[in-house]
Each structure stands twice: as C-alpha cells, then as structure tokens.
Design a protein around this motif. Structure first.
Motif, short mmCIF file in Angstrom:
data_model
loop_
_atom_site.label_atom_id
_atom_site.label_comp_id
_atom_site.label_asym_id
_atom_site.label_seq_id
_atom_site.Cartn_x
_atom_site.Cartn_y
_atom_site.Cartn_z
N ASP A 109 40.54 48.62 33.90
CA ASP A 109 40.52 48.00 32.50
C ASP A 109 41.70 48.77 31.70
O ASP A 109 42.49 48.40 30.93
CB ASP A 109 39.27 48.13 31.75
CG ASP A 109 38.26 47.12 32.22
OD1 ASP A 109 38.79 46.24 32.88
OD2 ASP A 109 37.08 47.48 32.09
N GLU A 110 41.83 50.30 32.18
CA GLU A 110 42.60 50.98 31.51
C GLU A 110 44.18 50.53 31.67
O GLU A 110 45.15 50.50 30.71
CB GLU A 110 42.68 52.47 31.99
CG GLU A 110 43.15 53.49 30.98
CD GLU A 110 42.84 54.93 31.71
OE1 GLU A 110 43.60 55.72 31.04
OE2 GLU A 110 42.00 55.12 32.59
N ILE A 111 44.47 50.20 32.94
CA ILE A 111 45.65 49.92 33.36
C ILE A 111 46.17 48.51 32.55
O ILE A 111 47.25 48.25 32.19
CB ILE A 111 45.75 49.50 34.98
CG1 ILE A 111 45.12 50.65 35.68
CG2 ILE A 111 47.14 49.01 35.33
CD1 ILE A 111 44.95 50.43 37.02
N LEU A 112 45.28 47.64 32.78
CA LEU A 112 45.43 46.31 32.20
C LEU A 112 45.72 46.23 30.60
O LEU A 112 46.65 45.52 30.03
CB LEU A 112 44.22 45.14 32.40
CG LEU A 112 43.96 45.03 34.00
CD1 LEU A 112 42.49 44.21 34.10
CD2 LEU A 112 45.07 44.21 34.43
N GLN A 113 45.13 47.21 30.30
CA GLN A 113 45.26 47.37 28.72
C GLN A 113 46.74 47.97 28.50
O GLN A 113 47.44 47.47 27.48
CB GLN A 113 44.22 48.33 28.23
CG GLN A 113 43.68 47.87 26.68
CD GLN A 113 42.69 48.26 26.58
OE1 GLN A 113 41.83 49.22 26.96
NE2 GLN A 113 41.77 47.65 25.71
N ALA A 139 52.38 47.35 35.55
CA ALA A 139 50.93 47.83 35.92
C ALA A 139 50.73 48.37 37.38
O ALA A 139 50.13 49.28 37.67
CB ALA A 139 49.79 46.52 35.87
N LEU A 140 51.35 47.74 38.25
CA LEU A 140 51.42 48.23 39.59
C LEU A 140 51.77 49.62 39.75
O LEU A 140 51.56 50.67 40.39
CB LEU A 140 52.28 47.48 40.57
CG LEU A 140 51.53 45.99 40.65
CD1 LEU A 140 52.42 45.36 41.73
CD2 LEU A 140 50.13 45.60 40.91
N ALA A 172 52.37 55.61 26.02
CA ALA A 172 50.78 55.98 26.17
C ALA A 172 50.77 56.56 27.55
O ALA A 172 50.08 57.34 27.77
CB ALA A 172 50.12 54.47 26.12
N TYR A 173 51.52 56.01 28.57
CA TYR A 173 51.32 56.73 29.75
C TYR A 173 51.78 58.07 29.92
O TYR A 173 51.09 58.84 30.34
CB TYR A 173 51.73 55.91 30.84
CG TYR A 173 51.50 56.05 32.42
CD1 TYR A 173 50.23 56.08 32.91
CD2 TYR A 173 52.41 56.94 32.98
CE1 TYR A 173 50.01 56.25 34.07
CE2 TYR A 173 52.11 57.62 34.41
CZ TYR A 173 50.82 57.18 34.73
OH TYR A 173 50.64 57.72 35.99
N ALA A 174 52.74 58.16 29.55
CA ALA A 174 53.63 59.52 29.25
C ALA A 174 52.82 60.46 28.51
O ALA A 174 52.82 61.84 28.85
CB ALA A 174 54.89 59.44 28.80
#
Lengths: 294, 242
Positions: A109-113, A139-140, A172-174
């Motif tokens: 869910d976190e990835i999809l978001q 996402a991948l 957000a990822y960084a």
C-alpha cells in the motif's frame, strides 16, 4: 559513507569515448541531479552504476561494495530510461512481484500510494497510458525499499501534472534518508528537486554544486541599468563582474555576485545609475555556458 | 522464484494466442482427426494413437510458444533490464523460464487426454496414464531449450516466424500430424533423428504397453542435453554485460 563513488571512470565503445575520466562521490542521504544534454554520458554512467555495463577503466563503488553486489543485496532500485511492462499482468501483480524479490521491501500500500497508483491496482499493464506506465515503473524502482534509488530521465513521457506528482513521490521516498540520483536534461527539474546538481558534458563533470552555485559560477546573473552615454570604462573591474555589454544606452553586466556588484556600482563609481534591474538568470543560461565552453 | 513462476504462468494463461494455439487447437484437431480416421479405442486404434500425437503436438507448441517470443520481447523491451537491477540472478531467470515453460506444457497434454476420455471413451490402465503423462511432460525439455535458444539469439520480429516454422517443422517431421511411415525414404531418415519423432514414439509405445524404448529415451535425452547446453550459452551471450 559515500553511497556512490566513481573514481576516474571511463567507458569507450570502439573509438567513441562515452564517459571520460568521471570522478563523482555522492554522500548517503543526498538527492543529486545528473544534468547534461543528450549524449553527455548520463545513461552510460547510470548503466555502469547499476552493473549493467562494465567500465573500460576506473572503479565504481556503490554503498561500499561493487555495483553487482549492491544490486544482489537488494540495496539498489532503478528506473531505466525505457522499459515496457508485461502487458498481461495487473499493476498490483507487477508491483507485488518485484517487491517480493527484495529482502526488506516497502509495504504494498505504501508503494502504491507513493507512486500514485491506488486507483489503478487492477488495471492490466497493457491498458495503461504512457504516464501511468511510467508511474508503475517508478513503483517498481522503490518497491524493495532500496537505499540508493537511480532514475534515468524519469519524467520523459509525462505531462506537466504527472511530473509534479512524480516529483512529490520521489521527494517522499528520499525523505526517509535515502540517496537518490536522477538524470535529466530538464534544467528546472534539476533545480527544484535536488540538493546538488552535477553537470556533465562529453563524459566529464563540468560543474558540481547547488543550483544557485552553478548559476553564480557560470556568471549567470545580470545587472542592467541605463547608461545614457556615460563612459563604460571601469565597469568590468567591479567586483563579481565577468562581462560587460553596452547596447543602445543600456549597460548589461554579467556577475557572479550581484550584491557586491551593485554596492560597488553606487559607492565606487560616480555614474548616474537609473532603471537598475537584477535578473537571476535561468539555470538554462548557466547550463548552456557550461556545456558549450568545455 | 515461486512468485516469478506464478507471474510467468499467469501472463501466458492470459495470452489469447497461447490459449488458442496451444490449448484449444490440439483438442479441436484431435476431435476432428479422430472422426476422419474413424476412432477405435484399442491400443492401435486412431483414438489412442491420435491422443498421443496431438498431446505431443500441444506440448511442443506450448513449450516453443511460452519461450521464443516472450523471451525475445523481454530482452528488447527492457523488462529483462528491469529484472537485472533487482536481486534476481540471471541463472534464476533462465531456470524460471524453463520450469514455467514445462508447467505450461501440462494443460495441452491433460486436455487432449481428457477429450480422448470424454469424447472417445479411451481408457488406459493407471500405470499407462501415469507413464504417458510423465513422459510427454519431461520429454518436452528439448523443445523448451530450443525455444530459449531461439529467443536468446533473435529479435522478436524474426523470432516469431522462426518459432512457427520450428514448431510446424518438428511436428511434421516427427510424424505428429501424419505417420512417418507414409513419408518418402529420404524424409523418413530425417524424421528418425528428430527429437519430436522419438518423443511421440515414447508415448505411443507406453500406451501400447511396451514401456519406454531405450533408444527413444536416449535420443530425447541427448537432444535435451545438447539443446540445454546451447540454450545456456545463447542465454549467456544475450545477457552479457559489456
């Protein structure tokens, strides 16, 4: 520790030198833009960083080990410049499959978001638009919670809105203290989304710093005022000034330090300065200056 | 690897071409031919002989189809590169392809057998059923290896026709559609070295109650090893990191 270290790396294809003695160190936790025109050696450098290509000369370390080892440990995620998905599989199936290849992945869910895919989970990859497919590829690349995320011209097929949302996801990822390296030839993207810009041209680093430093370093800002027939002599000696142009009564000074230039203009000369304008030049000018002169 | 096998199998089962050519076509062809040749459910009867040869054709087509074009496409489309920057190794990738290809052979074999049972009332002893299915399944290794070789060496545009010609060539020369005995002698000599011929012959021999002839098993085994080695070499060449 450095997340990425290139030491005197070269790559040649026959007689063509794609990367020419590249030195680059990136500290862990930084977001770095690799900015350069097409053919500058960005993709070749990235493919070497990922272990997909071998350097002809020099050494590359990723997270303290070789690129192959870092990839095998699941510490690297990447979004390549091109790459199709398997058309018969759904978004959820693809993301979950890649996620499970890694030892300590993010939650589905976190990835999809983060990739803005929550509304598309059941869609088959063959039925996605170009921008949507690009989001799946993002996402991948983050699915395995890699310490180092590498993105090669990630927004190439996206419209303006997708771009904005994509960069929000990347930030957000960084934000989790991860290292991100992205290649782009969009100057605004490098400026807005990185805390360090490395400009490459003809396989070499030609400038390295924050976007502001690069603009300044290339004499990218201008001070303009109406000269009206007064003598231009001495303007080129003002602090920071790298070039002077006088045209139709207007003086244009290119300067690395507009504050110092303007202060000296008022205090150190007897000129009557009217219509003063300072333009923070686009990174584009700096970029063109850098990639052409080298 | 189980997750990888799962998505590889899923994508083929959702592929219309696979379902039509590999699953539906052998069953339809079986039912059609059985009516032309007039049935007969004893070991030498058309219902049984055709069951074996159509299973063999289905298995051959399935193993070629699930390998050649998908594999060639993945290399060209960049999907393989995407996998290469995950912890998956090249070895796991090729082994998964082979395993999945063999899994996808099973529906063709089982459906033709089911059609034979349901439509023609064919019945074998449990041991012969088991032997037949096992041999038709394991014997498909040379075809899967051939498929991976072609998929490694050719781009998708070229791989597609080569896969078709290869499948039909092996089917015809192996006597899967018409008995080899009806061929001119030169062609017969060629047929007798084909893996598809010996593959089908193993199946025919089992349903006739003669077990597996060692010469057939040896020939298919030799082809499996030879093509396996070539497939690994071709795969290495295709995935080499320059």
């Amino acid at each position: 520790m450095n997340a990425i270290a290139f030491t005197d790396v070269s790559k040649s294809y026959g007689n063509v030198l794609a990367v020419d003695g590249l030195d680059l160190a990136v500290e862990a936790g930084r977001t770095v833009a690799l900015l350069g025109p097409n053919g500058a050696g960005k993709s070749t450098s990235i493919n070497m960083l990922l272990g997909l290509l071998r350097p002809t000369h020099g050494r590359i370390e990723v997270l303290g080990t070789s690129p192959d080892e870092a990839v095998a440990r699941g510490e690297v995620g990447a979004m390549m410049q091109s790459g199709e998905l398997i058309p018969e599989l759904t978004v959820r199936e693809l993301v979950d499959f890649v996620r499970r290849l890694y030892p300590r992945p993010l939650g589905l869910d976190e990835i999809l978001q983060m990739a803005d895919l929550t509304g598309l989970v059941k869609r088959r990859a063959g039925k996605l638009s170009g921008g949507q497919a690009q989001r799946v590829r993002f996402a991948l690349s983050i699915a395995g919670a890699p310490k180092l995320l590498v993105l090669d011209e990630p927004t190439a097929a996206m419209d303006v809105e997708s771009r904005l949302r994509f960069w929000a996801g990347m930030r957000a990822y960084a934000a989790g203290g991860r290292t991100v390296l992205f290649a782009t030839h969009y100057l605004e993207e490098a400026d807005e989304n990185s805390d360090r810009v490395v400009v490459v041209a003809r396989g070499r680093v030609v400038a390295d710093g924050t976007a502001a430093q690069i603009k300044a370093g290339a004499g990218g800002q201008t001070v303009r005022f109406t000269l009206d027939g007064q003598a231009a002599a001495g303007l080129d000696a003002l602090p920071g000034v790298t070039a002077v142009e006088v045209e139709e009564g207007t003086a244009t000074l290119r300067t690395a330090d507009p504050d110092a230039t303007v202060a000296a203009l008022y205090r150190g000369t007897s000129l009557r300065v009217r219509d003063l304008r300072i333009t923070g030049a686009a990174l584009e000018d700096a970029f063109l200056a850098l990639t052409q002169e080298s | 690897m189980p997750g990888y096998i799962k998505i590889e199998a899923l994508r083929m089962l959702r592929n219309k071409r696979y379902v039509i050519f590999v699953v539906a076509f052998p069953v339809a062809f079986y039912l059609l031919s059985v009516n032309l040749y007039g049935g007969g459910t004893d070991a030498a009867g058309a219902s049984v002989v055709l069951m074996v040869s159509m299973s063999a054709y289905g298995a051959l087509a399935a193993s070629m189809m699930s390998t050649v074009v998908p594999w060639a496409q993945e290399r060209q489309s960049g999907w393989l590169r995407q996998l290469q920057v995950t912890p998956l190794t090249n070895r796991t990738i090729i082994v998964t392809k082979l395993v999945t290809s063999l899994l996808l052979v099973l529906p063709s074999i089982l459906l033709v057998c089911a059609a034979a049972v349901l439509a023609q009332g064919v019945w074998l002893t449990p041991a012969r059923w088991a032997g037949l299915i096992l041999v038709m399944w394991a014997g498909a290794v040379p075809f899967a290896a051939l498929g991976l070789t072609v998929g490694s060496l050719l781009p998708p545009d070229a791989a597609q026709p080569v896969a078709m010609i290869g499948t039909f060539g092996l089917a015809i020369l192996g006597g899967l559609w018409y008995p080899v005995d009806l061929m001119p002698s030169a062609l017969k000599a060629v047929a007798h070295v084909m893996p598809s011929f010996h593959y089908t012959d193993m199946g025919q021999s089992i349903v006739a109650g003669h077990g597996v002839p060692p010469s057939d098993a040896l020939t298919v085994g030799a082809w499996a090893v030879a093509l396996g080695v070539v497939a690994v070499a071709a795969h290495r060449r295709a995935t080499v990191r320059g």
